[in-house]
Design a protein around this motif. Sequence first.
Motif, PDB file in Angstrom:
ATOM      1  N   THR A   1       1.186   6.932   8.389  1.00 58.47           N
ATOM      2  CA  THR A   1       2.352   6.062   8.560  1.00 58.47           C
ATOM      3  C   THR A   1       3.507   6.534   7.678  1.00 58.47           C
ATOM      4  O   THR A   1       4.662   6.568   8.120  1.00 58.47           O
ATOM      5  CB  THR A   1       1.984   4.597   8.218  1.00 58.47           C
ATOM      6  OG1 THR A   1       0.939   4.180   9.092  1.00 58.47           O
ATOM      7  CG2 THR A   1       3.171   3.670   8.356  1.00 58.47           C
TER       8      THR A   1
ATOM      9  N   ALA B   1       0.833  -1.208   0.000  1.00 57.08           N
ATOM     10  CA  ALA B   1       0.000   0.000   0.000  1.00 57.08           C
ATOM     11  C   ALA B   1       0.866   1.257   0.000  1.00 57.08           C
ATOM     12  O   ALA B   1       0.591   2.215  -0.737  1.00 57.08           O
ATOM     13  CB  ALA B   1      -0.938   0.009   1.204  1.00 57.08           C
ATOM     14  N   THR B   2       1.931   1.239   0.788  1.00 60.96           N
ATOM     15  CA  THR B   2       2.845   2.381   0.821  1.00 60.96           C
ATOM     16  C   THR B   2       3.529   2.552  -0.529  1.00 60.96           C
ATOM     17  O   THR B   2       3.627   3.657  -1.054  1.00 60.96           O
ATOM     18  CB  THR B   2       3.888   2.205   1.938  1.00 60.96           C
ATOM     19  OG1 THR B   2       3.200   2.208   3.189  1.00 60.96           O
ATOM     20  CG2 THR B   2       4.918   3.311   1.928  1.00 60.96           C
TER      21      THR B   2
ATOM     22  N   THR C   1      -2.586   5.140   5.876  1.00 64.97           N
ATOM     23  CA  THR C   1      -1.365   4.929   5.076  1.00 64.97           C
ATOM     24  C   THR C   1      -0.540   6.200   5.030  1.00 64.97           C
ATOM     25  O   THR C   1       0.681   6.170   5.247  1.00 64.97           O
ATOM     26  CB  THR C   1      -1.731   4.456   3.655  1.00 64.97           C
ATOM     27  OG1 THR C   1      -2.442   3.212   3.749  1.00 64.97           O
ATOM     28  CG2 THR C   1      -0.500   4.261   2.793  1.00 64.97           C
TER      29      THR C   1
ATOM     30  N   SER D   1      -8.563   4.175   5.035  1.00 73.73           N
ATOM     31  CA  SER D   1      -7.333   3.423   4.778  1.00 73.73           C
ATOM     32  C   SER D   1      -6.243   4.341   4.251  1.00 73.73           C
ATOM     33  O   SER D   1      -5.078   4.228   4.643  1.00 73.73           O
ATOM     34  CB  SER D   1      -7.587   2.314   3.758  1.00 73.73           C
ATOM     35  OG  SER D   1      -8.508   1.385   4.260  1.00 73.73           O
TER      36      SER D   1
END
Length: 151
Positions: free
Chosen positions: A69, A33-34, A66, A62
């Motif tokens: 983070t 995802a990153t 993300t 979500s």
Amino acid sequence: MREKTIDYALRATWMAVAKMYNEEAGKKGSTMATGFALISIDPENGTPSTSLGPKMGMEATSLSRTLKTMEEKGLIFRKKNPQDGRGVLIYLTPFGVEMRNFSKDVVFTFDHAVRKHVSKEKLDTFLEVFQLINDLIATKKIYTKKESITS
């Protein structure tokens, strides 16, 4: 059902690809995802945060997690959008650019491996079928009847 449904083939294949991407990303302490977010951010002009979700097919919650983070890991930073004071632009840090390049390399390596083992004709047909499936979904041509095919 695995031999009988297109859905199974799609899900099983995507799950295998996602697992492979996560394993590669994990080598650098990251996630798929990153990596996908890094690839989706314009490295020179930044990207409006509101356009990232639709670009990535990700829900707002979500995406927020993300991005938070990514900010904590020093991959991105946020700035007010000069054209729209209510909006925020997401920019890559130098470390974010480095990790973006890693993510792109992972994707291109996969792409190259598939192209090496699948003929151009088969790959063209595969991509054509996927486009058709996406078009059927986008134009809502799949669930047009009130009853299912199995009833």
